[in-house]
Design an enzyme around this catalytic site. Structure first.
Site, PDB file in Angstrom:
ATOM      1  N   GLU A 161       4.733  -2.510   0.923  1.00  0.00           N
ATOM      2  CA  GLU A 161       3.527  -1.681   1.016  1.00  0.00           C
ATOM      3  C   GLU A 161       2.250  -2.498   0.785  1.00  0.00           C
ATOM      4  OE1 GLU A 161       5.514   2.584  -0.220  1.00  0.00           O
ATOM      5  OE2 GLU A 161       4.512   1.460  -1.796  1.00  0.00           O
ATOM      6  N   GLU A 356      11.471   3.035   4.427  1.00  0.00           N
ATOM      7  CA  GLU A 356      11.519   3.883   3.226  1.00  0.00           C
ATOM      8  C   GLU A 356      11.178   5.303   3.624  1.00  0.00           C
ATOM      9  OE1 GLU A 356       9.251   2.920  -0.275  1.00  0.00           O
ATOM     10  OE2 GLU A 356       9.738   0.788  -0.138  1.00  0.00           O
TER      11      GLU A 356
END
Length: 457
Positions: A161, A356
């Site tokens: 991320e 994810e």
């Protein structure tokens, strides 16, 4: 012929600190997580789910589900206890064994090099990502593992991320740090992380030309809270600031005009050294990976929070009256995942990898030693249906679908009660119990999904 490509990657994603445990054995150095006091739920990161000692058992369970991919992060401090300098052979050997065990079952290792767990020594010495020398340390660390793993690893994720990482790395700043100084530090961290992620392309070309590198963001679609033009503009600005500016650099190898303008007008432009931009330009990504958990409505004024808008949303989610929420207040929005992959592919024309996605629920074993998690099955069914539409109707080049936490792990806030897995791990926030593994109802369901390559949901 099915909707998804025949070599579609199915599996799960985890991080080192949320799974491994073994915080002070095997020669591992301390990370910033190890130094945290107990989390609000009373747990710490010292044992997690003890994957360090139980990886063979867990990987065998993943193989039974039919996984052909598993994304995990390395603990930098397990390999280089001080973040640089002397290599801890025992730590490298552990990851060698994990990779070999995955390959034994034909599970593709997808290796993430940095998942927020900065070696404590680098934080103390250089201020973590604020220090340029941390970039050099990251390059050396990455080269060590890439050379060691050789042809066994074909996919690397430099940063988990990457749009959220600079913000998280600045969260440990003293509370009285002036807002402008915080923004300046975040900008410096961003630049250093872009240099570090670009380095993986350079290293792979030299030592592992067979491998691909994928830049990853947490993609959160921001919707206008109303069709008032000011709200539409606010949502567009929030999407630019949080989702697209980072993707622009990862995919195109250059800073977008709006980000440079933002830095310049605020007076926080990081110092660029000669050759930095060329290095980033030549370090573009081969594919783009993302996490997806929720969408969020935005109204005029909210977007001014810049990159920190997402942190505010996680702590105080904004209710979307058209959508349900989890018990943690996270919006459940299956259409948002179709929008996510479509947006990424439309803009950048690079393969997209969903690595994810999941739902956290407070769960307990029933008298049959399982969890009847029909809500999880429903959640994934709806999200996968939307991904299939993204492929069949929108023409998205989708590489795979990895769930977050295929086995129960500590949440990002250190909560064991927030469970994401197909496999129940017998521990609570404060009591380790026996850490035994139990299959939930969704285990068999996901096994069938994988066996049919997504045709049977």
């Amino acid at each position: 012929m099915g909707v998804l490509v025949k070599d579609f990657m199915w599996g799960g994603s985890v991080s080192s600190m949320q799974t491994e445990g073994a915080w002070n054995i095997g020669g591992k150095g301390l990370t910033v997580y190890d130094l945290q006091e107990k989390t609000k739920s009373g747990s710490d990161w010292k044992v997690a789910i003890d994957f360090y000692h139980r990886y063979k058992e867990d990987i065998a369970l993943f193989a039974k589900m039919g996984f052909n991919a598993y994304r995990f992060s390395l603990s930098w401090a397990r390999i280089l206890p001080d973040g640089e300098g002397e290599i801890n052979e025992e730590g490298l050997d552990f990851y060698d064994q994990v990779i070999n065990e995955l390959l034994k079952y034909n599970i593709e290792p997808v290796v993430c090099l940095y998942h927020f767990d900065m070696p404590a020594a680098l934080m103390k010495k250089y201020g973590g990502w604020t220090g340029r020398k941390t970039v050099d340390a990251f390059k050396k660390y990455s080269e060590i593992v890439i050379r060691r793993f050789g042809t066994r690893v074909k996919y690397y994720i430099p940063f988990n991320e990457q749009n959220a990482a600079p913000l998280i790395s600045a969260m440990n700043l003293p509370e009285d740090t002036p807002e402008l100084d915080k923004k300046r530090i975040i900008a410096v961290n961003m630049h250093h992380m872009f240099l570090a992620s670009a380095s993986i392309s350079h290293i792979l070309r030299k030592y592992a030309p067979h491998a691909k590198v994928g830049g990853m963001v947490n993609f959160t679609p921001f919707y206008p809270a109303s069709c008032r033009p000011e709200d539409v503009f606010a949502a567009q600005k929030a999407n630019r600031g949080y989702n697209y500016q980072t993707l622009d650099v990862l995919a195109k190898g250059e800073y977008p005009a709006d980000l440079l303008h933002e830095w310049k007008t605020t007076g926080i432009t990081p110092s660029f050294e000669s050759g930095d931009m060329e290095y980033i330009r030549l370090g573009k990504m081969d594919f783009l990976a993302h996490s997806y958990y929720m969408s969020a409505p935005v109204k005029a004024g909210d977007e001014n929070a810049g990159i920190s808008i997402i942190m505010k949303l996680i702590m105080n989610p904004i209710k979307n009256k058209y959508l349900e929420q989890t018990e943690w207040g996270w919006t459940i929005d299956p259409v948002g995942i179709r929008l996510t992959v479509k947006e990424i592919y439309d803009r950048y024309q690079l393969p997209v990898f969903t690595i994810e996605c999941g739902i956290g629920v407070n769960e307990e074993l029933n008298e049959k030693q399982t969890v009847e998690d029909d809500y999880r099955i429903e959640y994934f069914k709806n999200h996968l249906n939307q991904l299939k539409l993204a492929v069949s109707e929108d023409g998205v080049d989708l590489m795979g679908f990895l769930t977050w936490g295929p086995i129960d792990i500590l949440s990002s806030q250190g909560e064991m009660k927030k469970r994401y897995g197909f496999i129940y791990v017998n521990r609570t926030d404060t009591d380790l119990l026996d850490l035994a593994r139990y299959k939930k109802k969704s285990f068999e369901w996901f096994r069938n999904v994988i066996a049919s390559n997504g045709e049977e949901l």
